[in-house]
Write a protein that holds these residues in place. Structure first.
Motif, PDB file in Angstrom:
ATOM      1  N   ARG A 127    -146.780  82.296 -45.905  1.00 39.42           N
ATOM      2  CA  ARG A 127    -147.574  83.361 -46.533  1.00 39.42           C
ATOM      3  C   ARG A 127    -147.286  83.475 -48.021  1.00 39.42           C
ATOM      4  NH1 ARG A 127    -148.048  83.046 -41.833  1.00 39.42           N
ATOM      5  NH2 ARG A 127    -148.916  84.497 -40.312  1.00 39.42           N
ATOM      6  N   ASP A 128    -146.082  83.033 -48.415  1.00 41.50           N
ATOM      7  CA  ASP A 128    -145.615  83.260 -49.795  1.00 41.50           C
ATOM      8  C   ASP A 128    -145.114  81.976 -50.439  1.00 41.50           C
ATOM      9  OD1 ASP A 128    -143.512  82.900 -48.070  1.00 41.50           O
ATOM     10  OD2 ASP A 128    -142.180  84.307 -49.093  1.00 41.50           O
ATOM     11  N   ILE A 129    -145.540  80.828 -49.925  1.00 38.41           N
ATOM     12  CA  ILE A 129    -144.991  79.562 -50.437  1.00 38.41           C
ATOM     13  C   ILE A 129    -145.437  79.340 -51.893  1.00 38.41           C
ATOM     14  CG2 ILE A 129    -144.702  77.085 -50.039  1.00 38.41           C
ATOM     15  CD1 ILE A 129    -143.675  78.927 -47.748  1.00 38.41           C
ATOM     16  N   GLY A 130    -146.735  79.481 -52.138  1.00 37.01           N
ATOM     17  CA  GLY A 130    -147.244  79.232 -53.495  1.00 37.01           C
ATOM     18  C   GLY A 130    -146.950  80.345 -54.479  1.00 37.01           C
ATOM     19  N   THR A 131    -146.671  81.545 -53.961  1.00 38.39           N
ATOM     20  CA  THR A 131    -146.426  82.681 -54.865  1.00 38.39           C
ATOM     21  C   THR A 131    -144.937  82.897 -55.145  1.00 38.39           C
ATOM     22  OG1 THR A 131    -146.522  84.109 -52.918  1.00 38.39           O
ATOM     23  CG2 THR A 131    -148.520  84.005 -54.284  1.00 38.39           C
ATOM     24  N   VAL A 132    -144.084  82.684 -54.141  1.00 39.81           N
ATOM     25  CA  VAL A 132    -142.667  83.050 -54.287  1.00 39.81           C
ATOM     26  C   VAL A 132    -141.698  81.877 -54.048  1.00 39.81           C
ATOM     27  CG1 VAL A 132    -140.813  84.494 -53.328  1.00 39.81           C
ATOM     28  CG2 VAL A 132    -143.112  85.445 -53.630  1.00 39.81           C
TER      29      VAL A 132
END
Ligand code: DC
Length: 217
Positions: A127-132
């Motif tokens: 869910r947050d690979i590209g953002t975090v």
């Protein structure tokens, strides 16, 4: 090379991420499986999911390994035990989003995900690979589908696993997880600005993978 694949539950990210990794000869890392494994550990140890401190301690002491099998499947190993099937059970699915919203738990798992990613080429889905987790990933995809199609796919998948669920149960679960995953304070689900958005509602798995490959090569 790091490829980030994010999106809501039931959009088909894990399926396409796994196939993409196999085609490219990359390691496949299912980060949702890590949150699920930890949820299983909490339930087995009777630790309430909302007890942040105890869940954090559990996370710190857990050994979670992911094995990419030759046939393209993934084995999830928790403290030396294969839990690949157990983590897909409804009792896990129902509460995993509540565990995943705990900031301290995310810190422990994100660290592990970064260590795995540092080993070489890999495709990570979550869910947050590209953002975090990997904001500098070379390629980022956001895989989406209409809510009806996501319910439909998840329903078929669970029936395929022999689970006696109704379409209504699946719809309620997805709506609940969408809400928790996208409104939580710690790393909510959202598309990274530089992620390629793919609406898979009317596409086959092969078509989605084809589109992704087109962006990579
Ligand atoms: O992809 P999945 O359904 O197996 O994920 C299980 C839960 O874990 C999901 O409800 C949200 C959470 N999750 C997360 O918060 N961050 C990730 N990188 C992966 C999953």
């Amino acid at each position: 090379m790091i490829i980030a694949v994010d999106g809501p539950s039931g959009a088909g990210k894990s399926t396409v991420a796994r196939i993409l990794a196999k085609k490219l000869g990359f390691l496949y890392i299912d980060t949702g499986a890590m949150y699920r494994a930890l949820t299983l550990k909490a339930l087995e140890n009777n630790v309430p999911i909302n007890d942040r401190l105890r869940i954090f301690k559990l996370a710190e002491g857990a050994r979670i390994d992911l094995h990419n099998n030759a046939d393209g499947s993934l084995s999830v190993v928790l403290d030396g035990r294969d839990v690949s099937l157990d983590i897909r059970k409804p009792k896990i699915t129902q509460v995993v989003s509540d565990l995943a919203k705990i900031k301290e738990v995310r810190q422990v798992l994100v660290k592990l995900q970064r260590e795995l990613g540092a080993k070489g080429d890999c495709v990570l889905d979550g869910r947050d690979i590209g953002t975090v987790v990997f904001p500098d990933a070379q390629k980022k995809f956001f895989i989406d589908a209409s809510p009806e199609e996501r319910v439909n796919r998840r329903f078929k998948e669970l029936r395929g696993l022999g689970q006696d669920v109704s379409e209504d149960d699946v719809a309620k679960d997805l709506a609940n997880r969408d809400k928790i995953d996208s409104t939580r304070k710690a790393s909510p689900l959202r598309k990274a600005e530089d992620a390629i958005y793919i609406d898979t509602t009317k596409l086959s798995i092969e078509q989605v993978v084809g589109k992704m490959m087109g962006h990579i090569s």
